[in-house]
Design a protein around this motif. Structure first.
Motif, mmCIF file in Angstrom:
data_model
loop_
_atom_site.group_PDB
_atom_site.id
_atom_site.type_symbol
_atom_site.label_atom_id
_atom_site.label_comp_id
_atom_site.label_asym_id
_atom_site.label_seq_id
_atom_site.Cartn_x
_atom_site.Cartn_y
_atom_site.Cartn_z
ATOM 1 N N LEU A 1 -8.053 18.450 -10.671
ATOM 2 C CA LEU A 1 -6.865 19.231 -10.962
ATOM 3 C C LEU A 1 -5.771 18.839 -9.976
ATOM 4 C CD1 LEU A 1 -5.625 21.634 -12.535
ATOM 5 C CD2 LEU A 1 -6.732 23.146 -10.858
ATOM 6 N N THR A 2 -4.691 18.243 -10.495
ATOM 7 C CA THR A 2 -3.605 17.812 -9.627
ATOM 8 C C THR A 2 -2.286 18.416 -10.065
ATOM 9 O OG1 THR A 2 -2.992 15.801 -10.847
ATOM 10 C CG2 THR A 2 -4.758 15.583 -9.206
ATOM 11 N N VAL A 3 -1.399 18.551 -9.093
ATOM 12 C CA VAL A 3 -0.028 18.991 -9.332
ATOM 13 C C VAL A 3 0.907 17.974 -8.696
ATOM 14 C CG1 VAL A 3 -0.600 21.449 -9.508
ATOM 15 C CG2 VAL A 3 0.023 20.480 -7.278
ATOM 16 N N VAL A 4 2.151 17.971 -9.178
ATOM 17 C CA VAL A 4 3.174 17.073 -8.653
ATOM 18 C C VAL A 4 4.491 17.835 -8.538
ATOM 19 C CG1 VAL A 4 2.150 14.948 -9.573
ATOM 20 C CG2 VAL A 4 3.790 16.231 -10.958
ATOM 21 N N SER A 5 5.404 17.249 -7.805
ATOM 22 C CA SER A 5 6.749 17.797 -7.727
ATOM 23 C C SER A 5 7.440 17.582 -9.070
ATOM 24 C CB SER A 5 7.538 17.083 -6.626
ATOM 25 O OG SER A 5 8.907 17.396 -6.726
ATOM 26 N N PRO A 6 8.170 18.577 -9.576
ATOM 27 C CA PRO A 6 8.914 18.357 -10.814
ATOM 28 C C PRO A 6 10.007 17.297 -10.644
ATOM 29 C CG PRO A 6 9.514 20.462 -9.843
ATOM 30 C CD PRO A 6 8.365 19.919 -9.037
ATOM 31 N N ASP A 7 10.416 17.045 -9.401
ATOM 32 C CA ASP A 7 11.425 16.019 -9.129
ATOM 33 C C ASP A 7 10.839 14.614 -9.136
ATOM 34 O OD1 ASP A 7 13.306 18.043 -8.788
ATOM 35 O OD2 ASP A 7 12.971 18.140 -6.617
ATOM 36 N N ALA A 8 9.504 14.507 -9.056
ATOM 37 C CA ALA A 8 8.847 13.198 -9.026
ATOM 38 C C ALA A 8 7.532 13.272 -9.805
ATOM 39 C CB ALA A 8 8.599 12.759 -7.587
ATOM 40 N N PRO A 9 7.606 13.426 -11.132
ATOM 41 C CA PRO A 9 6.388 13.603 -11.924
ATOM 42 C C PRO A 9 5.421 12.420 -11.863
ATOM 43 C CG PRO A 9 8.290 13.339 -13.344
ATOM 44 C CD PRO A 9 8.806 13.466 -11.947
ATOM 45 N N ASP A 10 5.920 11.259 -11.491
ATOM 46 C CA ASP A 10 5.044 10.097 -11.331
ATOM 47 C C ASP A 10 4.810 9.770 -9.858
ATOM 48 O OD1 ASP A 10 4.700 9.658 -14.101
ATOM 49 O OD2 ASP A 10 6.688 8.745 -14.191
ATOM 50 N N GLY A 11 5.153 10.724 -8.982
ATOM 51 C CA GLY A 11 4.997 10.528 -7.546
ATOM 52 C C GLY A 11 3.618 10.943 -7.054
ATOM 53 N N VAL A 12 3.560 11.256 -5.794
ATOM 54 C CA VAL A 12 2.311 11.624 -5.135
ATOM 55 C C VAL A 12 1.728 12.873 -5.791
ATOM 56 C CG1 VAL A 12 1.251 12.340 -2.960
ATOM 57 C CG2 VAL A 12 3.065 10.608 -2.955
ATOM 58 N N GLU A 13 0.434 12.811 -6.096
ATOM 59 C CA GLU A 13 -0.264 13.954 -6.681
ATOM 60 C C GLU A 13 -0.989 14.720 -5.579
ATOM 61 O OE1 GLU A 13 -2.528 13.193 -10.353
ATOM 62 O OE2 GLU A 13 -1.624 11.186 -10.310
ATOM 63 N N LEU A 14 -1.023 16.044 -5.732
ATOM 64 C CA LEU A 14 -1.743 16.918 -4.821
ATOM 65 C C LEU A 14 -2.971 17.429 -5.560
ATOM 66 C CD1 LEU A 14 -1.795 18.422 -2.069
ATOM 67 C CD2 LEU A 14 -0.578 20.279 -3.239
ATOM 68 N N LEU A 15 -4.148 17.038 -5.089
ATOM 69 C CA LEU A 15 -5.410 17.445 -5.685
ATOM 70 C C LEU A 15 -5.799 18.814 -5.144
ATOM 71 C CD1 LEU A 15 -8.009 16.819 -7.326
ATOM 72 C CD2 LEU A 15 -8.878 15.688 -5.256
ATOM 73 N N LEU A 16 -5.999 19.773 -6.031
ATOM 74 C CA LEU A 16 -6.464 21.102 -5.655
ATOM 75 C C LEU A 16 -7.993 21.036 -5.661
ATOM 76 C CD1 LEU A 16 -3.970 23.196 -7.816
ATOM 77 C CD2 LEU A 16 -3.710 22.420 -5.439
ATOM 78 N N MET B 1 0.840 -1.170 0.000
ATOM 79 C CA MET B 1 0.000 0.000 0.000
ATOM 80 C C MET B 1 0.888 1.237 0.000
ATOM 81 S SD MET B 1 -3.054 0.976 2.658
ATOM 82 C CE MET B 1 -3.756 -0.637 2.469
ATOM 83 N N ARG B 2 0.466 2.269 -0.741
ATOM 84 C CA ARG B 2 1.235 3.506 -0.786
ATOM 85 C C ARG B 2 0.282 4.677 -1.007
ATOM 86 N NH1 ARG B 2 1.638 0.815 -5.388
ATOM 87 N NH2 ARG B 2 1.275 1.896 -7.338
ATOM 88 N N ILE B 3 0.751 5.851 -0.681
ATOM 89 C CA ILE B 3 -0.035 7.055 -0.908
ATOM 90 C C ILE B 3 0.250 7.530 -2.323
ATOM 91 C CG2 ILE B 3 -0.401 9.448 -0.212
ATOM 92 C CD1 ILE B 3 0.572 8.575 2.606
ATOM 93 N N ASN B 4 -0.799 7.729 -3.109
ATOM 94 C CA ASN B 4 -0.589 8.242 -4.455
ATOM 95 C C ASN B 4 -1.284 9.576 -4.691
ATOM 96 O OD1 ASN B 4 -3.219 7.225 -4.610
ATOM 97 N ND2 ASN B 4 -3.014 6.783 -6.771
ATOM 98 N N LEU B 5 -2.192 9.973 -3.769
ATOM 99 C CA LEU B 5 -2.932 11.213 -3.937
ATOM 100 C C LEU B 5 -3.313 11.748 -2.567
ATOM 101 C CD1 LEU B 5 -4.641 12.984 -6.121
ATOM 102 C CD2 LEU B 5 -6.548 11.676 -5.229
ATOM 103 N N THR B 6 -3.175 13.043 -2.404
ATOM 104 C CA THR B 6 -3.686 13.726 -1.226
ATOM 105 C C THR B 6 -4.242 15.051 -1.713
ATOM 106 O OG1 THR B 6 -3.222 14.346 1.070
ATOM 107 C CG2 THR B 6 -1.517 14.846 -0.575
ATOM 108 N N ASN B 7 -4.893 15.804 -0.838
ATOM 109 C CA ASN B 7 -5.548 17.006 -1.317
ATOM 110 C C ASN B 7 -5.355 18.188 -0.384
ATOM 111 O OD1 ASN B 7 -7.333 15.833 0.667
ATOM 112 N ND2 ASN B 7 -8.861 17.292 -0.018
ATOM 113 N N VAL B 8 -5.579 19.369 -0.949
ATOM 114 C CA VAL B 8 -5.776 20.587 -0.181
ATOM 115 C C VAL B 8 -7.074 21.183 -0.697
ATOM 116 C CG1 VAL B 8 -3.344 21.102 0.334
ATOM 117 C CG2 VAL B 8 -4.372 22.006 -1.740
ATOM 118 N N TYR B 9 -7.873 21.717 0.218
ATOM 119 C CA TYR B 9 -9.117 22.368 -0.165
ATOM 120 C C TYR B 9 -8.806 23.809 -0.548
ATOM 121 C CZ TYR B 9 -11.329 18.369 2.047
ATOM 122 O OH TYR B 9 -11.713 17.098 2.378
ATOM 123 N N VAL B 10 -9.289 24.236 -1.694
ATOM 124 C CA VAL B 10 -8.992 25.581 -2.181
ATOM 125 C C VAL B 10 -10.286 26.320 -2.503
ATOM 126 C CG1 VAL B 10 -6.729 24.872 -3.064
ATOM 127 C CG2 VAL B 10 -8.712 24.827 -4.591
#
Length: 128
Positions: free
Chosen positions: A40-55, A1-10
């Protein structure tokens, strides 16, 4: 199991995308219309296939109340790791970012907290 998506409320997805990409330096990963809002998600440019941040829109009354209560109490909604808190603080301050907590060393971690312009406090942390 791993974290692939988390969010911030905007409060505004377009404003959040500008801040999280143009100021913080994330890159847009996914942008799919979903009616009134977007997936709408963003990622770190250092890990484009890493954890996504959902806006994620704070349209739900519980999300808005939760976010507002955390901000009123000075509690960050999310934390991002950085290599050098002092350098990142200086870079972001130079871009006009408002900090609610200047860099503070607390044992093995140094943190600072800023306002993301979308209703959230975000903590940056340097470990080690």
């Amino acid at each position: 199991m791993r974290i692939n998506l988390t969010n911030v409320y905007v409060d505004d997805q377009a404003k959040a995308l500008r801040f999280y990409t143009e100021v913080l330096g994330f890159v847009k990963k996914t942008d799919v219309p979903t009616g009134e809002y977007r997936w709408l998600t963003v990622v770190s440019p250092d890990a484009p296939d890493g954890v996504e941040l959902l806006l994620e829109p704070d349209a739900h009354p519980a999300a808005k109340a939760f976010k507002e209560a955390l901000a009123a109490d000075g509690i960050p909604l999310a934390q991002f790791a950085v290599d050098d808190v002092a350098a990142e603080h200086d870079r972001l301050r130079g871009l006009g970012v408002l900090f609610t907590q200047e860099p503070v060393a607390m044992g093995p971690v140094t943190t600072a907290v800023f306002d993301d312009t979308c209703g959230n406090l975000i903590q940056i942390a340097q470990y080690g």
